[in-house]
Design a protein around this motif. Structure first.
Motif, PDB file in Angstrom:
ATOM      1  N   ARG A  54       0.817  -1.214   0.000  1.00 54.90           N
ATOM      2  CA  ARG A  54       0.000   0.000   0.000  1.00 54.90           C
ATOM      3  C   ARG A  54       0.848   1.259   0.000  1.00 54.90           C
ATOM      4  N   ASP A  55       2.171   1.089   0.033  1.00 58.68           N
ATOM      5  CA  ASP A  55       3.068   2.239   0.032  1.00 58.68           C
ATOM      6  C   ASP A  55       3.508   2.535  -1.407  1.00 58.68           C
ATOM      7  N   PRO A  56       3.244   3.761  -1.898  1.00 56.50           N
ATOM      8  CA  PRO A  56       3.624   4.076  -3.281  1.00 56.50           C
ATOM      9  C   PRO A  56       5.121   3.928  -3.540  1.00 56.50           C
ATOM     10  N   ASP A  57       5.965   4.110  -2.510  1.00 58.50           N
ATOM     11  CA  ASP A  57       7.412   3.960  -2.717  1.00 58.50           C
ATOM     12  C   ASP A  57       7.756   2.539  -3.146  1.00 58.50           C
ATOM     13  N   ALA A  58       6.972   1.566  -2.671  1.00 58.23           N
ATOM     14  CA  ALA A  58       7.248   0.168  -3.032  1.00 58.23           C
ATOM     15  C   ALA A  58       7.075  -0.047  -4.530  1.00 58.23           C
ATOM     16  N   GLU A  59       6.186   0.736  -5.130  1.00 61.81           N
ATOM     17  CA  GLU A  59       5.923   0.548  -6.564  1.00 61.81           C
ATOM     18  C   GLU A  59       7.176   0.852  -7.388  1.00 61.81           C
ATOM     19  N   GLU A  60       7.969   1.815  -6.919  1.00 62.78           N
ATOM     20  CA  GLU A  60       9.211   2.133  -7.633  1.00 62.78           C
ATOM     21  C   GLU A  60      10.173   0.941  -7.575  1.00 62.78           C
ATOM     22  N   HIS A  61      10.237   0.298  -6.429  1.00 61.39           N
ATOM     23  CA  HIS A  61      11.084  -0.897  -6.313  1.00 61.39           C
ATOM     24  C   HIS A  61      10.544  -2.011  -7.204  1.00 61.39           C
ATOM     25  N   PHE A  62       9.225  -2.070  -7.300  1.00 63.62           N
ATOM     26  CA  PHE A  62       8.625  -3.099  -8.142  1.00 63.62           C
ATOM     27  C   PHE A  62       9.006  -2.891  -9.614  1.00 63.62           C
ATOM     28  N   GLU A  63       8.967  -1.635 -10.075  1.00 61.60           N
ATOM     29  CA  GLU A  63       9.301  -1.357 -11.483  1.00 61.60           C
ATOM     30  C   GLU A  63      10.695  -1.899 -11.800  1.00 61.60           C
ATOM     31  N   GLU A  64      11.617  -1.692 -10.866  1.00 62.09           N
ATOM     32  CA  GLU A  64      12.997  -2.183 -11.047  1.00 62.09           C
ATOM     33  C   GLU A  64      13.012  -3.701 -11.151  1.00 62.09           C
ATOM     34  N   LEU A  65      12.310  -4.330 -10.222  1.00 61.97           N
ATOM     35  CA  LEU A  65      12.297  -5.800 -10.201  1.00 61.97           C
ATOM     36  C   LEU A  65      11.661  -6.349 -11.472  1.00 61.97           C
ATOM     37  N   ALA A  66      10.543  -5.747 -11.878  1.00 62.92           N
ATOM     38  CA  ALA A  66       9.807  -6.254 -13.043  1.00 62.92           C
ATOM     39  C   ALA A  66      10.681  -6.215 -14.293  1.00 62.92           C
ATOM     40  N   ALA A  67      11.570  -5.213 -14.358  1.00 61.84           N
ATOM     41  CA  ALA A  67      12.431  -5.081 -15.540  1.00 61.84           C
ATOM     42  C   ALA A  67      13.534  -6.140 -15.540  1.00 61.84           C
ATOM     43  N   GLU A  68      13.803  -6.727 -14.388  1.00 59.99           N
ATOM     44  CA  GLU A  68      14.955  -7.630 -14.275  1.00 59.99           C
ATOM     45  C   GLU A  68      14.605  -9.107 -14.247  1.00 59.99           C
ATOM     46  N   VAL A  69      13.370  -9.452 -13.872  1.00 59.49           N
ATOM     47  CA  VAL A  69      13.052 -10.881 -13.692  1.00 59.49           C
ATOM     48  C   VAL A  69      12.297 -11.425 -14.890  1.00 59.49           C
ATOM     49  N   ALA A  70      12.292 -12.761 -15.012  1.00 58.62           N
ATOM     50  CA  ALA A  70      11.716 -13.366 -16.210  1.00 58.62           C
ATOM     51  C   ALA A  70      10.232 -13.709 -16.055  1.00 58.62           C
ATOM     52  N   CYS A  71       9.757 -13.831 -14.845  1.00 56.11           N
ATOM     53  CA  CYS A  71       8.358 -14.263 -14.660  1.00 56.11           C
ATOM     54  C   CYS A  71       7.374 -13.146 -15.005  1.00 56.11           C
TER      55      CYS A  71
END
Ligand SMILES: C[S@@+](CC[C@H](N)C(=O)[O-])C[C@H]1O[C@@H](n2cnc3c(N)ncnc32)[C@H](O)[C@@H]1O
Length: 318
Positions: A54-71
């Motif tokens: 629920r924290d918008p800051d987490a979404e920025e970390h998610f964008e990074e992860l999404a760009a790096e992982v294959a799933c």
């Protein structure tokens, strides 16, 4: 963006819940994605990882992860109970749902979020900055007796009454606006002998925990989320939670234990009438705690407890 949160009991979570190729997983408390990253590696390109925070800051970390992982990845910026309900509505089923409860190091260490008794900042403590209720409102408007109850129950604070009295006294003169003012009120409430017992640590720690729990409705929310998380598990699916204080751990323990219970008929009934059979098998009979090595490297892991269970298929014996 730098990641400053060290995931706790990460190896244990992976080993005990065993995410594998193609699994569908929900991380209910994404944070900086430390656990999610390890899960993503395990589930590979055919897996799906839904990340919730629920924290918008987490979404920025998610964008990074999404760009790096294959799933396949998806982010839901909302409360985890709402997110799980949404997934249930969509007919999403999971092989693994997990929670890493509480606040992240980023939230604690970002001064202006007002979570920490170590920095002076506006009293805030909202995980979701869009939410109306903040710590300032709780501290300044909660009735003294209710405040004492909150400090005692959620903070397990023995001096709850005198602290609540001092807060109530101070706020009649001027509202308590900052974390520093709240720390000062706690310190002023406690007799010197009690203050000395805290040595190097802050006597306000438990008070901050209690207020944070109220602001973010943490315990009731966990109670609401666990059954929804359980409902989206596939047969054989795993539910895991890492908690950081006994109030959370007790809820997780009780919820999982209830799922393992079979017949609840009175013992004197000759045959079972309730027809209830166990829905779960515990993966962790006792809670799993961090090794001394992990605690030395990351002191925050010292209070962590991991519990997990596996959902049984209908008719499957544990
Ligand atoms: C301990 S951190 C998770 C850290 C993460 N596992 C990692 O390795 O980076 C907990 C996170 O859960 C989020 N959170 C706590 N309660 C929540 C709730 N009810 N709904 C959604 N997110 C929540 C917090 O905002 C925080 O980012």
């Amino acid at each position: 963006m730098t990641r400053t949160h060290i995931p706790v009991l990460a190896g244990e979570l992976i080993d005990l819940t065993g995410p594998s190729e193609g699994d569908r997983v929900v991380d209910c408390t994404f944070g900086a994605g430390g656990h999610a990253r390890l899960v993503a590696e395990r589930i590979g390109p055919s897996g799906t990882l839904v990340c919730v925070d629920r924290d918008p800051d987490a979404e920025e970390h998610f964008e990074e992860l999404a760009a790096e992982v294959a799933c396949q990845t998806r982010f839901l910026r909302m409360d985890y109970t709402e997110a799980l309900a949404l997934l249930a509505e969509e007919g999403f089923t999971a092989d693994l749902v997990y929670f890493d409860l509480g606040v992240s190091s980023m939230q604690i260490d970002t001064r202006e979020r007002g979570f920490s008794y170590s920095y002076d900042a506006p009293l805030d403590m909202r995980m979701d900055p869009g939410q109306e209720l903040d710590a300032r409102t709780v501290v300044n408007t909660m009735e003294e007796r209710q405040l004492a109850k909150v400090l005692s129950t959620y903070g397990e604070e023995r001096n709850a009454k005198i602290i609540a009295r001092e807060i109530a006294r101070r706020r009649t003169k001027a509202p308590i606006e900052t974390t520093g003012e709240l720390v000062a009120a706690v310190e002023a409430a406690l007799p010197a002998a009690v203050r000395r017992r805290f040595g190097g640590s802050s006597p306000a720690k438990r008070v901050f925990q209690a207020i944070r729990i109220v602001v973010n409705d943490e315990l009731d929310d966990l109670d609401r989320a666990l059954p929804v998380a359980w409902s989206i598990l596939d047969d054989g699916g795993r539910l895991a939670a890492i908690s950081f204080h006994s109030l959370e751990d007790r809820r997780v323990k009780r919820f999982l234990a209830d799922r393992t219970r079979g017949c609840i008929c009175p013992p004197d009934l000759p045959v079972c009438r309730c027809g209830r059979t166990p829905e779960a098998e515990l993966i962790t009979r006792r809670s799993v705690v961090a090794t001394p090595g992990e605690v030395a490297h990351n002191p925050r892991s010292g209070s962590a407890r991991l519990r997990a269970a596996r959902r049984l298929a209908a008719g499957e014996e544990s």
